[in-house]
Design an enzyme around this catalytic site. Structure first.
Site, PDB file in Angstrom:
ATOM      1  N   ARG A  14       5.954  47.729 -17.443  1.00 52.35           N
ATOM      2  CA  ARG A  14       4.789  47.209 -16.712  1.00 52.35           C
ATOM      3  C   ARG A  14       5.128  47.020 -15.229  1.00 52.35           C
ATOM      4  O   ARG A  14       4.778  47.829 -14.396  1.00 52.35           O
ATOM      5  CB  ARG A  14       4.329  45.884 -17.351  1.00 52.35           C
ATOM      6  CG  ARG A  14       2.920  45.458 -16.970  1.00 52.35           C
ATOM      7  CD  ARG A  14       2.788  44.804 -15.622  1.00 52.35           C
ATOM      8  NE  ARG A  14       3.648  43.625 -15.453  1.00 52.35           N
ATOM      9  CZ  ARG A  14       3.750  42.957 -14.320  1.00 52.35           C
ATOM     10  NH1 ARG A  14       3.083  43.334 -13.255  1.00 52.35           N
ATOM     11  NH2 ARG A  14       4.568  41.923 -14.226  1.00 52.35           N
ATOM     12  N   ASP A  15       5.865  45.963 -14.904  1.00 50.04           N
ATOM     13  CA  ASP A  15       6.150  45.694 -13.491  1.00 50.04           C
ATOM     14  C   ASP A  15       6.966  46.836 -12.883  1.00 50.04           C
ATOM     15  O   ASP A  15       6.760  47.216 -11.729  1.00 50.04           O
ATOM     16  CB  ASP A  15       6.923  44.371 -13.355  1.00 50.04           C
ATOM     17  CG  ASP A  15       6.814  43.771 -11.961  1.00 50.04           C
ATOM     18  OD1 ASP A  15       6.475  44.505 -11.019  1.00 50.04           O
ATOM     19  OD2 ASP A  15       7.069  42.567 -11.817  1.00 50.04           O
ATOM     20  N   HIS A 207      11.041  35.120 -12.942  1.00 52.35           N
ATOM     21  CA  HIS A 207      10.727  36.521 -12.630  1.00 52.35           C
ATOM     22  C   HIS A 207      11.094  36.748 -11.165  1.00 52.35           C
ATOM     23  O   HIS A 207      10.482  36.171 -10.272  1.00 52.35           O
ATOM     24  CB  HIS A 207       9.225  36.735 -12.870  1.00 52.35           C
ATOM     25  CG  HIS A 207       8.744  38.118 -12.585  1.00 52.35           C
ATOM     26  ND1 HIS A 207       8.582  39.069 -13.566  1.00 52.35           N
ATOM     27  CD2 HIS A 207       8.388  38.731 -11.423  1.00 52.35           C
ATOM     28  CE1 HIS A 207       8.132  40.191 -13.025  1.00 52.35           C
ATOM     29  NE2 HIS A 207       8.008  40.017 -11.723  1.00 52.35           N
ATOM     30  N   HIS A 209      12.295  39.246  -7.830  1.00 52.99           N
ATOM     31  CA  HIS A 209      12.381  40.550  -7.155  1.00 52.99           C
ATOM     32  C   HIS A 209      13.528  40.501  -6.148  1.00 52.99           C
ATOM     33  O   HIS A 209      13.763  39.478  -5.505  1.00 52.99           O
ATOM     34  CB  HIS A 209      11.053  40.887  -6.470  1.00 52.99           C
ATOM     35  CG  HIS A 209      10.012  41.333  -7.445  1.00 52.99           C
ATOM     36  ND1 HIS A 209       9.737  42.657  -7.683  1.00 52.99           N
ATOM     37  CD2 HIS A 209       9.206  40.629  -8.277  1.00 52.99           C
ATOM     38  CE1 HIS A 209       8.787  42.751  -8.602  1.00 52.99           C
ATOM     39  NE2 HIS A 209       8.450  41.532  -8.990  1.00 52.99           N
ATOM     40  N   CYS A 240       4.672  44.982  -6.572  1.00 52.34           N
ATOM     41  CA  CYS A 240       3.294  44.542  -6.779  1.00 52.34           C
ATOM     42  C   CYS A 240       2.397  45.278  -5.799  1.00 52.34           C
ATOM     43  O   CYS A 240       2.632  45.239  -4.599  1.00 52.34           O
ATOM     44  CB  CYS A 240       3.192  43.031  -6.568  1.00 52.34           C
ATOM     45  SG  CYS A 240       1.500  42.431  -6.610  1.00 52.34           S
ATOM     46  N   ASN A 249      12.290  44.594  -9.293  1.00 51.18           N
ATOM     47  CA  ASN A 249      12.793  43.444 -10.050  1.00 51.18           C
ATOM     48  C   ASN A 249      14.318  43.467 -10.067  1.00 51.18           C
ATOM     49  O   ASN A 249      14.933  44.508  -9.827  1.00 51.18           O
ATOM     50  CB  ASN A 249      12.316  43.547 -11.505  1.00 51.18           C
ATOM     51  CG  ASN A 249      10.830  43.319 -11.660  1.00 51.18           C
ATOM     52  OD1 ASN A 249      10.378  42.193 -11.635  1.00 51.18           O
ATOM     53  ND2 ASN A 249      10.070  44.392 -11.790  1.00 51.18           N
TER      54      ASN A 249
HETATM   55 ZN    ZN Z   1       6.954  41.235 -10.429  1.00 48.35          ZN
END
Ligand code: ZN
Length: 310
Positions: A14-15, A207, A209, A240, A249
Site C-alpha cells: 500500500r504505502d 509509522h 518515513h 504520500c 518508509n
Molecule cells: Zn506513510
C-alpha cells in the site's frame, strides 16, 4: 537494553506503491504479498479502498483483496478514509482489519481526505464502529503526528486529544505517523510516552518515513518508549501523494537487521527479505532505498571463505 519481540507490519503493497509512477500489476502486488508472508510477515497492509482518481495505484483494491492467499495466520489490513471505503473493504470478505486515518492538521486533512482534522477523527470512529459491527477489528493512524507539510509544528497535546477521542470507539491500537519524515528520536519518545499515558489500554504502532535520514534512530527511540509495532516497507519504498517531498518508509530489511542484531526478535527472515528486495528492484526497474538490501546481512563465515578464495 530492550529484548521484547517487536512486530513489524509490512506496508509495501500500500504505502510502498501508492506514490510510484509506474503501474504495478495486481499480479505483482499479490506476488509481493505472498513473498512478504514467506519472509514471515503476519500483518500486512495490502491496499487502500480510496477514490481511484485520487490514488490511481490503488484502483485494483478489490482485485487485490480477492486474490489474497487464504491464511489464518496472517492479518490483512485495508486502509480506508471514510464509511464508503469501509463498506467496500468489508464487502470483499477478505480484509481482516480496517486501518482508519485521522490527520493532525486541518490543511493536511483537507488535502488528504477532504475534511477537517476533527472530521477525520469522527470518520475514524465511524470506521472503527463499522468494522466491529462486521465482526472485524480496526485501528487508527494519526497522520502528520510529528509535523505538517502545510502548518509546520504539531502540538503533542493535539495528538493526545485525538488519540483519546479515537480510543472511545474501541480500536485495537493507535498508530502515530511521521507522514513527511520530520521526526527526531526525542520527539518520538516523548509523544509515544504521552500517548501510552493517555490510552494505556491501547498498543502503540509507529509509522516512519526516512525522508531526512532519521528513520532508524526513530525506530529505536519508539521501541525504547514502548511502541509494540513498527510499520516498514520492503525496499524502503513509500510516500504520500498529498505530502510534498515525502520519501520512503523505513525499510523492512534495515529495521529487521538493526533489531535482530540487537537481540530483538521480529519474526522476519533477513535472507528472504533481501531476496524480495532484489525481486522488487526488478519489478520497479530502479534501485530501492533500503541499505541492507544493497549491503547484505552480517558477514557469515561462508562468505568470508568465498572472498578468501576469490
Ligand atoms: Zn506513510
Amino acid at each position: 537494553m530492550y529484548t521484547k519481540p517487536v512486530e513489524i507490519v509490512e506496508v509495501s503493497p500500500r504505502d510502498g506503491l501508492q506514490n510510484e509512477q509506474i503501474a504495478v500489476s495486481t499480479q505483482d502486488k499479490l506476488a509481493l504479498i505472498a513473498r512478504a508472508i514467506d519472509c514471515g510477515a503476519q500483518r500486512i497492509e495490502v491496499t487502500s479502498f480510496v477514490n481511484p482518481k485520487a490514488v490511481p495505484q490503488m484502483a485494483d483494491a478489490d482485485a487485490v483483496a480477492a486474490g489474497l492467499p487464504q491464511r489464518d495466520d496472517v492479518t490483512y489490513i485495508g486502509l480506508v478514509m471514510n464509511r464508503r471505503g469501509a463498506d467496500r473493504a468489508l464487502a470483499t470478505g477478505r480484509i481482516d482489519q480496517l486501518g482508519a486515518v485521522s490527520v493532525a492538521t486541518d490543511s493536511f486533512a483537507m488535502r488528504n481526505q477532504g475534511q477537517t482534522s476533527d472530521g477525520s477523527v469522527e470518520a475514524a470512529k465511524e470506521i472503527i464502529e463499522a468494522a466491529k459491527a462486521a465482526g472485524k477489528t480496526a485501528q487508527a493512524t494519526i497522520a502528520a503526528s510529528f509535523g505538517c507539510p502545510f502548518e509546520g509544528e504539531v502540538a503533542e497535546e493535539r495528538i493526545v486529544a485525538m488519540a483519546t477521542s479515537i480510543a472511545e470507539a474501541g480500536p485495537v491500537e493507535i498508530a502515530l505517523a511521521d507522514t513527511i519524515g520530520v521526526a527526531n528520536p526525542a520527539h518520538v519518545a516523548s509523544l509515544i510516552s504521552k500517548i501510552r499515558e493517555a490510552v494505556p489500554q491501547l498498543p502503540v504502532r509507529i509509522h516512519l518515513h526516512n525522508t531526512r535520514g532519521t528513520g532508524l534512530a526513530n525506530v529505536w527511540a519508539a521501541i525504547g518508549a514502548g511502541a509494540a509495532t513498527i510499520d516498514a516497507s520492503i525496499g524502503g519504498l513509500g510516500g504520500c501523494p498529498f505530502a510534498p517531498g515525502a520519501a520512503g518508509n523505513v525499510a523492512t530489511e534495515d529495521v529487521q537487521y538493526m533489531l535482530e542484531r540487537a537481540g530483538i526478535d521480529t519474526g522476519l527472515e533477513l535472507d528472504a527479505l533481501i531476496e524480495t528486495n532484489r525481486w522488487l528492484t526488478g519489478v520497479m526497474d530502479k534501485e530501492l532505498p533500503a541499505m541492507v538490501g544493497k549491503a547484505g546481512g552480517f558477514p557469515k563465515p561462508a562468505d568470508k571463505e568465498e572472498k578468501d578464495a576469490a
